[in-house]
Design a protein around this motif. Structure first.
Motif, PDB file in Angstrom:
ATOM      1  N   GLU A 102     106.589  18.100  34.264  1.00  0.00           N
ATOM      2  CA  GLU A 102     107.127  16.773  34.350  1.00  0.00           C
ATOM      3  C   GLU A 102     108.686  16.634  33.699  1.00  0.00           C
ATOM      4  OE1 GLU A 102     104.127  17.448  33.613  1.00  0.00           O
ATOM      5  OE2 GLU A 102     102.614  15.926  34.217  1.00  0.00           O
TER       6      GLU A 102
ATOM      7  N   ASP B  79      94.618  18.677  41.971  1.00  0.00           N
ATOM      8  CA  ASP B  79      95.807  18.175  41.528  1.00  0.00           C
ATOM      9  C   ASP B  79      97.027  18.244  42.521  1.00  0.00           C
ATOM     10  OD1 ASP B  79      94.854  17.644  38.683  1.00  0.00           O
ATOM     11  OD2 ASP B  79      94.544  19.719  38.590  1.00  0.00           O
TER      12      ASP B  79
ATOM     13  N   LYS C  11      99.866  15.577  42.003  1.00  0.00           N
ATOM     14  CA  LYS C  11     100.900  15.793  40.725  1.00  0.00           C
ATOM     15  C   LYS C  11     101.672  17.023  40.903  1.00  0.00           C
ATOM     16  CE  LYS C  11     100.457  16.714  35.607  1.00  0.00           C
ATOM     17  NZ  LYS C  11      99.559  16.997  34.476  1.00  0.00           N
TER      18      LYS C  11
END
Length: 301
Positions: free
Chosen positions: A74, A108, A111
């Motif tokens: 991120e 996931d 994400k």
């Protein structure tokens, strides 16, 4: 990742960042100019950003590359734009949430895909690595190729290798079969020759990105491969298929001189097998092991 996981290494069994920096300096003295940080997943290790910033200062190092699953990235975009990052390779084996879960054992996808889109908005060189697994995700080959239509990304299709954690079929979809699927979908696809590349690169008129095919199982690129691999334990591997030539971490910790370590590296390289098949046979002659129980999570992507 094998279903029952892998044996974790004790902290003292893996290289410290200072040891990696030292050994990288020796490789640079020997003519290496490019480094790739891989894993497992590099971002599970604390201190990785600081390590990347540190080696970015090495004058002889021309490019830094990194392979990641994009789960912990991120906040990585800004870091990568500040250092001489040549390419980001992102492992992504499906665009389907259920198939992604089946392969990775993690629910996931959203994400990971969100983090990938952040990279695609930058000027960084982004490569998406898809390991093609027959009967699992091979119906997504064209879907992946379409990602290169409007994004300057390289989609790389990789033959499933015999390091699959022991939970998928050994029925390999070959690089030639993958190319045929793509040629049928894109008749105007043309091959772009790139010196010393492990991938065969293809371009499609009108596409911003490119496609790459890596014959990791067929091993058709061995004659041009110049890669060396240093495992977390400090073992130098001249080929992905070999058992390891020498433990440089142990040499470093035992007080061996830089010159002795350089000599060991050169000696190992001078004994490189002619291809991955010969490397594999040498390994099988030395030890008894089931390669299908090994995983890229253990030996590095």
């Amino acid at each position: 990742m094998p279903e029952d996981g892998i044996d974790l290494k004790a902290r003292d069994d893996i290289m410290r960042f200072q040891e990696m920096e030292h050994l990288l300096g020796l490789f640079l003295d020997l003519g290496v100019t490019k480094v790739r940080i891989t894993g497992g997943e590099p971002f599970v290790r604390k201190g990785l950003p600081e390590f990347l910033i540190k080696i970015n200062q090495y004058e002889k190092l021309e490019s830094i590359n990194l392979t990641t699953n994009a789960y912990f990235t991120e906040d990585a975009v800004q870091l990568f734009q500040k250092i001489k990052m040549d390419s980001i390779n992102i492992s992504l084996d499906s665009l389907n949430r259920e198939v992604f879960y089946k392969i990775t054992r993690r629910d996931d996808f959203e994400k990971v895909w969100s983090n990938i889109k952040k990279f695609l908005l930058t000027d960084l060189t982004v490569k998406l690595n898809m390991v093609v697994i027959k009967g699992i995700n091979d119906n997504e080959i064209v879907d992946f190729a379409e990602l290169a239509k409007n994004s300057k990304v390289e989609i790389r299709f990789i033959e499933q290798m015999p390091f699959n954690g022991g939970h998928f079929s050994n029925d390999i979809l070959s690089a030639e079969e993958i190319i045929l699927i793509l040629q049928n979908a894109y008749p105007s696809m043309m091959e772009f020759f790139k010196m010393s590349s492990t991938a065969r690169i293809f371009e499609i008129p009108g596409f911003k990105g490119r496609l790459g095919i890596i014959a990791g199982h067929s091993r058709t690129f061995c004659s041009t491969c110049s890669r060396l691999r240093l495992t977390p334990e400090g073992i130098l591997k001249i080929c992905l298929y070999d058992h390891g030539s020498v433990n440089l971490k142990d040499m470093l910790r035992s007080g061996r001189s830089d010159q002795e370590i350089k000599t060991a590296i050169k000696d190992a390289v001078s004994k490189r097998a002619k291809d991955g098949f010969e490397s594999e046979q040498r390994t099988l002659q030395k030890i008894h092991f089931s390669k299908n129980k090994l995983s890229m999570a253990q030996i590095g992507g």
